[in-house]
Design a protein around this motif. Structure first.
Motif, PDB file in Angstrom:
ATOM      1  N   HIS A 102       0.830  -1.204   0.000  1.00 10.21           N
ATOM      2  CA  HIS A 102       0.000   0.000   0.000  1.00 10.21           C
ATOM      3  C   HIS A 102       0.870   1.262   0.000  1.00 10.21           C
ATOM      4  N   ALA A 103       1.966   1.257   0.755  1.00 13.95           N
ATOM      5  CA  ALA A 103       2.847   2.431   0.811  1.00 13.95           C
ATOM      6  C   ALA A 103       3.407   2.755  -0.576  1.00 13.95           C
ATOM      7  N   LYS A 104       3.804   1.729  -1.317  1.00 10.72           N
ATOM      8  CA  LYS A 104       4.333   1.942  -2.667  1.00 10.72           C
ATOM      9  C   LYS A 104       3.253   2.503  -3.585  1.00 10.72           C
ATOM     10  N   SER A 105       2.022   2.007  -3.456  1.00  6.27           N
ATOM     11  CA  SER A 105       0.949   2.515  -4.307  1.00  6.27           C
ATOM     12  C   SER A 105       0.617   3.968  -3.952  1.00  6.27           C
ATOM     13  N   LEU A 106       0.719   4.344  -2.668  1.00  2.53           N
ATOM     14  CA  LEU A 106       0.530   5.744  -2.279  1.00  2.53           C
ATOM     15  C   LEU A 106       1.611   6.620  -2.911  1.00  2.53           C
ATOM     16  N   GLU A 107       2.839   6.145  -2.927  1.00  5.65           N
ATOM     17  CA  GLU A 107       3.936   6.882  -3.549  1.00  5.65           C
ATOM     18  C   GLU A 107       3.670   7.081  -5.041  1.00  5.65           C
ATOM     19  N   LEU A 108       3.184   6.034  -5.716  1.00  6.26           N
ATOM     20  CA  LEU A 108       2.896   6.139  -7.152  1.00  6.26           C
ATOM     21  C   LEU A 108       1.787   7.148  -7.430  1.00  6.26           C
ATOM     22  N   VAL A 109       0.757   7.155  -6.587  1.00  4.27           N
ATOM     23  CA  VAL A 109      -0.322   8.139  -6.742  1.00  4.27           C
ATOM     24  C   VAL A 109       0.227   9.549  -6.546  1.00  4.27           C
ATOM     25  N   ALA A 110       1.078   9.733  -5.559  1.00  3.43           N
ATOM     26  CA  ALA A 110       1.686  11.047  -5.322  1.00  3.43           C
ATOM     27  C   ALA A 110       2.478  11.500  -6.546  1.00  3.43           C
ATOM     28  N   HIS A 111       3.230  10.585  -7.153  1.00  6.24           N
ATOM     29  CA  HIS A 111       4.004  10.916  -8.357  1.00  6.24           C
ATOM     30  C   HIS A 111       3.079  11.310  -9.506  1.00  6.24           C
ATOM     31  N   GLN A 112       1.926  10.618  -9.626  1.00 10.25           N
ATOM     32  CA  GLN A 112       0.973  10.937 -10.686  1.00 10.25           C
ATOM     33  C   GLN A 112       0.448  12.368 -10.548  1.00 10.25           C
ATOM     34  N   HIS A 113       0.391  12.855  -9.332  1.00 13.86           N
ATOM     35  CA  HIS A 113      -0.107  14.212  -9.082  1.00 13.86           C
ATOM     36  C   HIS A 113       1.022  15.240  -8.983  1.00 13.86           C
ATOM     37  N   GLY A 114       2.251  14.822  -9.310  1.00 14.06           N
ATOM     38  CA  GLY A 114       3.365  15.756  -9.383  1.00 14.06           C
ATOM     39  C   GLY A 114       4.119  15.980  -8.077  1.00 14.06           C
ATOM     40  N   PHE A 115       3.922  15.120  -7.090  1.00  9.62           N
ATOM     41  CA  PHE A 115       4.624  15.256  -5.812  1.00  9.62           C
ATOM     42  C   PHE A 115       5.779  14.269  -5.749  1.00  9.62           C
ATOM     43  N   SER A 116       6.789  14.615  -4.965  1.00 14.46           N
ATOM     44  CA  SER A 116       7.961  13.744  -4.860  1.00 14.46           C
ATOM     45  C   SER A 116       7.677  12.495  -4.036  1.00 14.46           C
ATOM     46  N   ASP A 117       6.737  12.573  -3.088  1.00 15.63           N
ATOM     47  CA  ASP A 117       6.391  11.415  -2.270  1.00 15.63           C
ATOM     48  C   ASP A 117       5.016  11.630  -1.629  1.00 15.63           C
ATOM     49  N   TRP A 118       4.511  10.566  -0.986  1.00 16.04           N
ATOM     50  CA  TRP A 118       3.187  10.609  -0.372  1.00 16.04           C
ATOM     51  C   TRP A 118       3.117  11.644   0.751  1.00 16.04           C
ATOM     52  N   ASN A 119       4.136  11.738   1.570  1.00 20.60           N
ATOM     53  CA  ASN A 119       4.093  12.684   2.694  1.00 20.60           C
ATOM     54  C   ASN A 119       3.949  14.122   2.211  1.00 20.60           C
ATOM     55  N   THR A 120       4.619  14.458   1.127  1.00 23.17           N
ATOM     56  CA  THR A 120       4.515  15.801   0.570  1.00 23.17           C
ATOM     57  C   THR A 120       3.103  16.047   0.030  1.00 23.17           C
ATOM     58  N   MET A 121       2.553  15.062  -0.653  1.00 20.76           N
ATOM     59  CA  MET A 121       1.194  15.208  -1.180  1.00 20.76           C
ATOM     60  C   MET A 121       0.193  15.323  -0.042  1.00 20.76           C
ATOM     61  N   PHE A 122       0.340  14.470   0.966  1.00 18.38           N
ATOM     62  CA  PHE A 122      -0.599  14.491   2.086  1.00 18.38           C
ATOM     63  C   PHE A 122      -0.547  15.834   2.813  1.00 18.38           C
ATOM     64  N   ALA A 123       0.645  16.406   2.928  1.00 20.65           N
ATOM     65  CA  ALA A 123       0.762  17.727   3.557  1.00 20.65           C
ATOM     66  C   ALA A 123       0.020  18.778   2.734  1.00 20.65           C
ATOM     67  N   ALA A 124       0.016  18.622   1.409  1.00 17.90           N
ATOM     68  CA  ALA A 124      -0.659  19.590   0.546  1.00 17.90           C
ATOM     69  C   ALA A 124      -2.177  19.454   0.605  1.00 17.90           C
ATOM     70  N   ILE A 125      -2.671  18.208   0.700  1.00 18.47           N
ATOM     71  CA  ILE A 125      -4.118  18.024   0.712  1.00 18.47           C
ATOM     72  C   ILE A 125      -4.670  17.894   2.116  1.00 18.47           C
TER      73      ILE A 125
END
Length: 143
Positions: free
Chosen positions: A31-54
């Motif tokens: 699941h962690a890897k799939s979260l990372e891939l979703v973050a990359h699809q939205h232009g973020f370097s990793d899930w933590n960065t995306m989660f901080a944005a949303i």
């Protein structure tokens, strides 16, 4: 609604669907890897960065006139919101006017076209009610 960034719940749901699809193709990821891939699809370097944005902010409300798309009884549609009421945080009763009527009957000898539909949508963008094959009655894909 912001069509660019999903809510945290939608992003996690995307990750779950991605992981399932990749598994169907014969590769297993966590699941962690799939979260990372979703973050990359939205232009973020990793899930933590995306989660901080949303963040964990609840979904913004819908507005009359919003353009939407998705499926209703497994039939794809596009349309716009004509009526809305908030039931509780992240749960909305929507009435939609469809751009083109959809046939909600799967039997070949009979048709029933609908151009207006109503449904209750939860935080993941779909109704609780399911068809006999397990699909949500109403799924909103364009947020």
């Amino acid at each position: 609604m912001n069509p660019q960034l999903p809510s945290a719940a939608k992003a996690k749901d995307q990750a779950k669907r991605l992981r399932t699809k990749i598994a169907e193709d014969g590769t297993s990821i966590g699941h962690a890897k799939s979260l990372e891939l979703v973050a990359h699809q939205h232009g973020f370097s990793d899930w933590n960065t995306m989660f901080a944005a949303i963040g964990k902010a609840p979904l913004k409300g819908w507005a009359i006139g919003d353009k939407v798309g998705g499926t209703y009884l497994s039939q794809p549609f596009t349309g716009h919101v004509v009526s809305i009421s908030t039931l509780k945080p992240e749960w909305f009763r929507l009435e939609l006017h469809l751009d083109e009527a959809v046939d909600v009957v799967t039997f070949d000898g009979f048709s029933n076209f609908r151009s207006r539909i109503r449904g209750v949508i939860g935080p993941k963008g779909h109704s609780i009610e399911r068809t006999s094959d397990g699909q949500a009655h109403l799924q909103i894909d364009l947020w």
